[in-house]
Scaffold this motif. Sequence first.
Motif, PDB file in Angstrom:
ATOM      1  N   LEU A  92       0.834  -1.203   0.000  1.00  0.00           N
ATOM      2  CA  LEU A  92       0.000   0.000   0.000  1.00  0.00           C
ATOM      3  C   LEU A  92       0.870   1.255   0.000  1.00  0.00           C
ATOM      4  N   ALA A  93       1.917   1.250   0.795  1.00  0.00           N
ATOM      5  CA  ALA A  93       2.837   2.397   0.836  1.00  0.00           C
ATOM      6  C   ALA A  93       3.470   2.624  -0.542  1.00  0.00           C
ATOM      7  N   TYR A  94       3.832   1.553  -1.210  1.00  0.00           N
ATOM      8  CA  TYR A  94       4.389   1.665  -2.560  1.00  0.00           C
ATOM      9  C   TYR A  94       3.345   2.244  -3.511  1.00  0.00           C
ATOM     10  N   ASP A  95       2.133   1.699  -3.464  1.00  0.00           N
ATOM     11  CA  ASP A  95       1.062   2.161  -4.357  1.00  0.00           C
ATOM     12  C   ASP A  95       0.751   3.636  -4.177  1.00  0.00           C
ATOM     13  N   LEU A  96       0.873   4.117  -2.942  1.00  0.00           N
ATOM     14  CA  LEU A  96       0.558   5.525  -2.638  1.00  0.00           C
ATOM     15  C   LEU A  96       1.764   6.448  -2.817  1.00  0.00           C
ATOM     16  N   GLY A  97       2.885   5.895  -3.267  1.00  0.00           N
ATOM     17  CA  GLY A  97       4.077   6.708  -3.501  1.00  0.00           C
ATOM     18  C   GLY A  97       4.836   7.077  -2.245  1.00  0.00           C
ATOM     19  N   LEU A  98       4.589   6.364  -1.152  1.00  0.00           N
ATOM     20  CA  LEU A  98       5.302   6.632   0.098  1.00  0.00           C
ATOM     21  C   LEU A  98       6.646   5.919   0.157  1.00  0.00           C
ATOM     22  N   MET A  99       6.813   4.931  -0.720  1.00  0.00           N
ATOM     23  CA  MET A  99       8.073   4.191  -0.802  1.00  0.00           C
ATOM     24  C   MET A  99       8.386   3.934  -2.269  1.00  0.00           C
ATOM     25  N   GLU A 100       9.679   3.936  -2.579  1.00  0.00           N
ATOM     26  CA  GLU A 100      10.132   3.613  -3.931  1.00  0.00           C
ATOM     27  C   GLU A 100      10.681   2.189  -3.944  1.00  0.00           C
ATOM     28  N   GLN A 101      10.972   1.700  -5.142  1.00  0.00           N
ATOM     29  CA  GLN A 101      11.474   0.327  -5.283  1.00  0.00           C
ATOM     30  C   GLN A 101      12.660   0.044  -4.371  1.00  0.00           C
ATOM     31  N   ALA A 102      13.642   0.921  -4.389  1.00  0.00           N
ATOM     32  CA  ALA A 102      14.854   0.700  -3.594  1.00  0.00           C
ATOM     33  C   ALA A 102      14.517   0.629  -2.105  1.00  0.00           C
ATOM     34  N   GLU A 103      13.583   1.452  -1.650  1.00  0.00           N
ATOM     35  CA  GLU A 103      13.189   1.440  -0.237  1.00  0.00           C
ATOM     36  C   GLU A 103      12.494   0.129   0.122  1.00  0.00           C
ATOM     37  N   ILE A 104      11.675  -0.364  -0.790  1.00  0.00           N
ATOM     38  CA  ILE A 104      11.002  -1.645  -0.561  1.00  0.00           C
ATOM     39  C   ILE A 104      12.038  -2.744  -0.397  1.00  0.00           C
ATOM     40  N   LYS A 105      12.993  -2.778  -1.307  1.00  0.00           N
ATOM     41  CA  LYS A 105      14.036  -3.812  -1.252  1.00  0.00           C
ATOM     42  C   LYS A 105      14.863  -3.675   0.029  1.00  0.00           C
ATOM     43  N   ASN A 106      15.255  -2.457   0.373  1.00  0.00           N
ATOM     44  CA  ASN A 106      16.027  -2.222   1.601  1.00  0.00           C
ATOM     45  C   ASN A 106      15.225  -2.611   2.841  1.00  0.00           C
ATOM     46  N   CYS A 107      13.953  -2.318   2.819  1.00  0.00           N
ATOM     47  CA  CYS A 107      13.064  -2.650   3.919  1.00  0.00           C
ATOM     48  C   CYS A 107      12.992  -4.161   4.118  1.00  0.00           C
ATOM     49  N   MET A 108      12.812  -4.872   3.025  1.00  0.00           N
ATOM     50  CA  MET A 108      12.754  -6.333   3.086  1.00  0.00           C
ATOM     51  C   MET A 108      14.073  -6.899   3.627  1.00  0.00           C
ATOM     52  N   ASN A 109      15.189  -6.380   3.130  1.00  0.00           N
ATOM     53  CA  ASN A 109      16.501  -6.844   3.596  1.00  0.00           C
ATOM     54  C   ASN A 109      16.690  -6.570   5.089  1.00  0.00           C
ATOM     55  N   ALA A 110      16.293  -5.391   5.536  1.00  0.00           N
ATOM     56  CA  ALA A 110      16.435  -5.041   6.951  1.00  0.00           C
ATOM     57  C   ALA A 110      15.605  -5.966   7.838  1.00  0.00           C
ATOM     58  N   MET A 111      14.410  -6.283   7.399  1.00  0.00           N
ATOM     59  CA  MET A 111      13.573  -7.194   8.187  1.00  0.00           C
ATOM     60  C   MET A 111      14.182  -8.589   8.237  1.00  0.00           C
ATOM     61  N   LEU A 112      14.679  -9.070   7.105  1.00  0.00           N
ATOM     62  CA  LEU A 112      15.295 -10.396   7.070  1.00  0.00           C
ATOM     63  C   LEU A 112      16.559 -10.437   7.934  1.00  0.00           C
ATOM     64  N   GLU A 113      17.369  -9.391   7.874  1.00  0.00           N
ATOM     65  CA  GLU A 113      18.590  -9.319   8.684  1.00  0.00           C
ATOM     66  C   GLU A 113      18.275  -9.250  10.174  1.00  0.00           C
ATOM     67  N   SER A 114      17.092  -8.747  10.518  1.00  0.00           N
ATOM     68  CA  SER A 114      16.677  -8.632  11.919  1.00  0.00           C
ATOM     69  C   SER A 114      15.945  -9.879  12.410  1.00  0.00           C
ATOM     70  N   GLN A 115      16.002 -10.935  11.633  1.00  0.00           N
ATOM     71  CA  GLN A 115      15.355 -12.201  11.955  1.00  0.00           C
ATOM     72  C   GLN A 115      13.830 -12.102  12.025  1.00  0.00           C
ATOM     73  N   ILE A 116      13.256 -11.155  11.290  1.00  0.00           N
ATOM     74  CA  ILE A 116      11.803 -11.123  11.129  1.00  0.00           C
ATOM     75  C   ILE A 116      11.474 -12.270  10.194  1.00  0.00           C
ATOM     76  N   ARG A 117      10.602 -13.165  10.630  1.00  0.00           N
ATOM     77  CA  ARG A 117      10.264 -14.329   9.808  1.00  0.00           C
ATOM     78  C   ARG A 117       9.341 -13.904   8.673  1.00  0.00           C
ATOM     79  N   LEU A 118       9.865 -14.018   7.470  1.00  0.00           N
ATOM     80  CA  LEU A 118       9.092 -13.688   6.275  1.00  0.00           C
ATOM     81  C   LEU A 118       9.099 -14.884   5.338  1.00  0.00           C
ATOM     82  N   ASP A 119       7.940 -15.317   4.965  1.00  0.00           N
ATOM     83  CA  ASP A 119       7.799 -16.404   4.013  1.00  0.00           C
ATOM     84  C   ASP A 119       8.362 -15.953   2.666  1.00  0.00           C
ATOM     85  N   THR A 120       9.080 -16.839   1.992  1.00  0.00           N
ATOM     86  CA  THR A 120       9.669 -16.510   0.691  1.00  0.00           C
ATOM     87  C   THR A 120       8.610 -16.059  -0.305  1.00  0.00           C
TER      88      THR A 120
END
Length: 167
Positions: free
Chosen positions: A124-152
Amino acid sequence: MIVISDTTPIISLLKANHLELLEKLYGNVLIPEAVYQELTSNPAYEKEAEIVKMAKFLSSVTVENKKTVRALRNVTGLDIGESEALILYDEQKEDLLLIDERKGRNVAKQRKVKYIGTAGILMLAYDLGLMEQAEIKNCMNAMLESQIRLDTKICNLILKHAGIDVS
């Protein structure tokens, strides 16, 4: 729109340094006392606890019907935060519940609760222009590095939604 949140979406966004998305998307977010306690008293979230305490858009709310919370926990096996969030949703007659755990989402679905998880928030944040592609990717990486369990599958869904190649 005022929403109610369980613990995991808040922790996930904190770990990704994007908690502000909740305020931008929803304004005020109510959190039950049990969720507030999970967020502010867990030694594993010491740094995040200070951010939660300072976030003016997060408001701790008391669940009135503690008996119903206990009954829901006994019947479903949900933790106290998820149970309080679901009961608070009913008590407050709110519009949306933020919840990630599969078991909690299944109970929400059975109770006809409108819900969204961290993945939906990011899309939703991406759709509304609150995040760009690079931010989405960085966000996902940060969550994975923090051991947030995310299904592939969920990770790939978010990345594809943002137009990021996942091959």
